[in-house]
Design an enzyme around this catalytic site. Structure first.
Site, PDB file in Angstrom:
ATOM      1  CG  ASN A  23      -3.109  -8.041  11.366  1.00 11.86           C
ATOM      2  OD1 ASN A  23      -2.996  -8.668  10.318  1.00 11.86           O
ATOM      3  ND2 ASN A  23      -3.833  -6.940  11.458  1.00 11.86           N
ATOM      4  NE  ARG A 102      -5.734 -10.193   8.084  1.00 16.48           N
ATOM      5  CZ  ARG A 102      -5.076  -9.444   7.195  1.00 16.48           C
ATOM      6  NH1 ARG A 102      -3.983  -8.812   7.536  1.00 16.48           N
ATOM      7  NH2 ARG A 102      -5.515  -9.336   5.974  1.00 16.48           N
ATOM      8  CG  HIS A 190      -9.563  -6.548   3.832  1.00 10.24           C
ATOM      9  ND1 HIS A 190      -9.637  -6.136   2.531  1.00 10.24           N
ATOM     10  CD2 HIS A 190      -8.248  -6.576   4.138  1.00 10.24           C
ATOM     11  CE1 HIS A 190      -8.415  -5.924   2.062  1.00 10.24           C
ATOM     12  NE2 HIS A 190      -7.548  -6.192   3.025  1.00 10.24           N
ATOM     13  NE  ARG A 250      -2.929  -7.835  -2.603  1.00 11.70           N
ATOM     14  CZ  ARG A 250      -3.585  -7.913  -1.460  1.00 11.70           C
ATOM     15  NH1 ARG A 250      -4.747  -8.548  -1.421  1.00 11.70           N
ATOM     16  NH2 ARG A 250      -3.111  -7.372  -0.358  1.00 11.70           N
ATOM     17  CG  ASP A 292       3.399   4.299   0.375  1.00 13.10           C
ATOM     18  OD1 ASP A 292       2.668   5.308   0.527  1.00 13.10           O
ATOM     19  OD2 ASP A 292       3.944   3.709   1.313  1.00 13.10           O
ATOM     20  CD  GLU A 388      -7.012  -5.930   9.878  1.00 17.40           C
ATOM     21  OE1 GLU A 388      -7.422  -6.499   8.864  1.00 17.40           O
ATOM     22  OE2 GLU A 388      -5.883  -5.412   9.947  1.00 17.40           O
TER      23      GLU A 388
HETATM   24  P1  AMP Z   1      -2.522  -0.234   5.393  1.00 13.18           P
HETATM   25  O1  AMP Z   1      -2.276  -1.398   4.482  1.00 13.18           O
HETATM   26  O2  AMP Z   1      -3.892  -0.192   5.965  1.00 13.18           O
HETATM   27  O3  AMP Z   1      -1.451  -0.062   6.437  1.00 13.18           O
HETATM   28  O4  AMP Z   1      -2.411   1.075   4.471  1.00 13.18           O
HETATM   29  C1  AMP Z   1      -1.250   1.398   3.760  1.00 13.18           C
HETATM   30  C2  AMP Z   1      -1.573   2.444   2.717  1.00 13.18           C
HETATM   31  O5  AMP Z   1      -2.083   3.621   3.380  1.00 13.18           O
HETATM   32  C3  AMP Z   1      -0.363   2.899   1.891  1.00 13.18           C
HETATM   33  O6  AMP Z   1      -0.715   3.030   0.513  1.00 13.18           O
HETATM   34  C4  AMP Z   1      -0.071   4.266   2.464  1.00 13.18           C
HETATM   35  O7  AMP Z   1       0.551   5.121   1.539  1.00 13.18           O
HETATM   36  C5  AMP Z   1      -1.481   4.754   2.773  1.00 13.18           C
HETATM   37  N1  AMP Z   1      -1.471   5.897   3.686  1.00 13.18           N
HETATM   38  C6  AMP Z   1      -1.086   5.943   4.971  1.00 13.18           C
HETATM   39  N2  AMP Z   1      -1.172   7.205   5.452  1.00 13.18           N
HETATM   40  C7  AMP Z   1      -1.613   7.968   4.428  1.00 13.18           C
HETATM   41  C8  AMP Z   1      -1.894   9.352   4.258  1.00 13.18           C
HETATM   42  N3  AMP Z   1      -1.742  10.227   5.253  1.00 13.18           N
HETATM   43  N4  AMP Z   1      -2.351   9.779   3.040  1.00 13.18           N
HETATM   44  C9  AMP Z   1      -2.510   8.915   2.021  1.00 13.18           C
HETATM   45  N5  AMP Z   1      -2.257   7.599   2.113  1.00 13.18           N
HETATM   46  C10 AMP Z   1      -1.813   7.120   3.292  1.00 13.18           C
END
Ligand code: AMP
Length: 404
Positions: A23, A102, A190, A250, A292, A388
């Site tokens: 993925n 993916r 997604h 984005r 982030d 996924e």
């Molecule tokens: P993903 O693309 O699904 O891996 O998600 C990444 C996003 O999830 C990033 O913006 C991370 O900062 C956010 N994220 C991961 N853990 C947490 C958390 N405990 N609280 C807030 N955001 C989170």
């Protein structure tokens, strides 16, 4: 690094044929190896290769996503996939029987999993302008494995496929029809995540799953999907994964006149527009700090707070819009990095949706496992961890006939 000592997970010698699910995201590669037999898939190894400061590292994970081991990762070749395959096979103490990838965009021609033949890969390469951050990154692994392991069966699985049953009206753009004939329409993305969540919801809460559900996939990429009886009816993403929700980097939905302005008045060319809209906008652009969510939630900066507020506002608005697509709302499900892990974002989104009948149980939301809604809430809320990799492995093992 290949064969790093100390990262071997104990007891993971695959006895049945196993499939490797790859993925590839814009900054991480998530992977999972699954034994396939008798119609079931059993995970035997999971992990993630991610950027870490100037270098990269490989993490192995347990089934809850908890990190078991980590080590530096250096690709020997130009693409990660062949090295990853060798790394996984070393830990499984045997060869994998097939690999699933993916692929973000299937375009108008690929609405289900397909073998990774050269003509198929070339046709999918041509869709790169519709997903410039993802399409070629996903395909690169399949191309590289064709070279390094020419006899290895490979399957491509698509993020667009789950949305293939939409009514035409949900996917039609307000452009002259000639463009629709050339493949320009809304697709939705997604899909592997939505399929995973729908399948889990059907087991956890069958009566909600058969109703009208909005699933919010809130990660670095973010979109929402409206489902009726477990099938996608509409999605916030359109022809490209740029549409809909404001995301990590984005912009999400944008008045097309803004793009014309950027081009005509600010003089941005196509490459600069891609960079601005895909890599420098969203949470990063609005906060000026980071894309982030964790960083923004920990910041005292006003612009960081405003970026979080925009994310919450837009997510709540999209839930309401999609409730319009399915004419009501029985269930609301949160998934992906932010949706799974941030009680605060879930609470702020739900607070804006009280009028629709969304009532969170604050304690359940803080625990963040399973059902989140208060007893008697007209809309049932859930947090469900997306998987996924399992969906990729499922589609690949079916196409390869390894699931019998
Ligand atoms: P993903 O693309 O699904 O891996 O998600 C990444 C996003 O999830 C990033 O913006 C991370 O900062 C956010 N994220 C991961 N853990 C947490 C958390 N405990 N609280 C807030 N955001 C989170």
């Amino acid at each position: 690094m290949i064969g790093t000592p100390g990262v071997r997970q104990s007891g993971i010698v695959a006895r049945m044929p196993s499939v490797l699910a790859v993925n590839t995201g814009s900054s991480t590669v998530k992977f999972g190896a699954f034994e396939t037999a008798g119609g079931t898939l059993a995970p035997v190894l999971r992990g993630r290769i991610e950027s870490h400061g100037p270098g990269r590292r490989v993490l192995s994970l347990d089934t809850d996503g908890v990190v078991l081991t980590e080590a530096p990762w250096v690709d020997r070749g130009r693409d990660t996939a062949p090295d990853l395959l060798r790394w996984v096979e070393a830990r499984l103490a045997g060869p994998v029987a097939g690999v699933g990838h993916r692929i973000v965009h299937g375009g108008p021609d690929f609405s289900q999993a397909v073998a990774a033949t050269e003509p198929v890969l070339k046709a999918l390469d041509a869709l790169a302008p519709l997903a410039p951050l993802h399409q070629q990154q996903g395909l690169a692994g399949a191309w590289a494995l064709r070279k390094s392991h020419p006899d290895l069966p490979q399957v491509l699985t698509f993020d667009t496929a789950f949305h293939g049953g939409h009514e035409p009206v949900a996917d039609r753009l307000g452009l002259p029809r000639v463009w629709e004939a050339r493949g320009l329409r809304r697709y939705g993305f997604h899909g592997l995540s939505y399929e995973s969540v729908a399948e889990q919801l059907a087991l956890l809460d069958p009566s909600t799953a058969t109703g009208r559900v909005v699933t919010a996939h809130l990660g670095s990429g973010a979109s929402l999907c409206a489902l009726r009886n477990g099938r996608s009816v509409d999605s916030t993403m359109g022809a490209t994964p740029l549409d809909g929700m404001v995301m990590g980097t984005r912009c999400g939905s944008l008045d097309p006149g803004v793009v014309l302005y950027l081009q005509q008045i600010a003089g941005l060319d196509a490459a600069e527009l891609v960079d601005l809209l895909y890599r420098r906008s969203g949470l990063l652009g609005v906060s000026g700090l980071s894309g982030d969510m964790r960083v923004l939630l920990e910041s005292d900066d006003l612009a960081a707070r405003e970026a979080v507020d925009l994310f919450v506002y837009r997510a709540a608005r999209e839930v309401a819009t999609l409730a319009g697509s399915v004419e009501g709302l029985d269930g609301l499900v949160f998934t992906a990095g932010i949706g799974e892990n941030s009680p605060r974002i879930r609470a702020e989104i739900c607070a804006r949706l009280a009028w629709l009948g969304v009532e969170l149980d604050p304690a359940a939301n803080s625990r963040g496992t399973g059902q989140l809604s208060a007893a008697g809430s007209p809309v049932t809320g859930w947090m469900i961890r997306t998987d996924e990799e399992r969906m990729i492995a499922r589609h690949a093992s079916r196409l390869l006939g390894l699931d019998r």
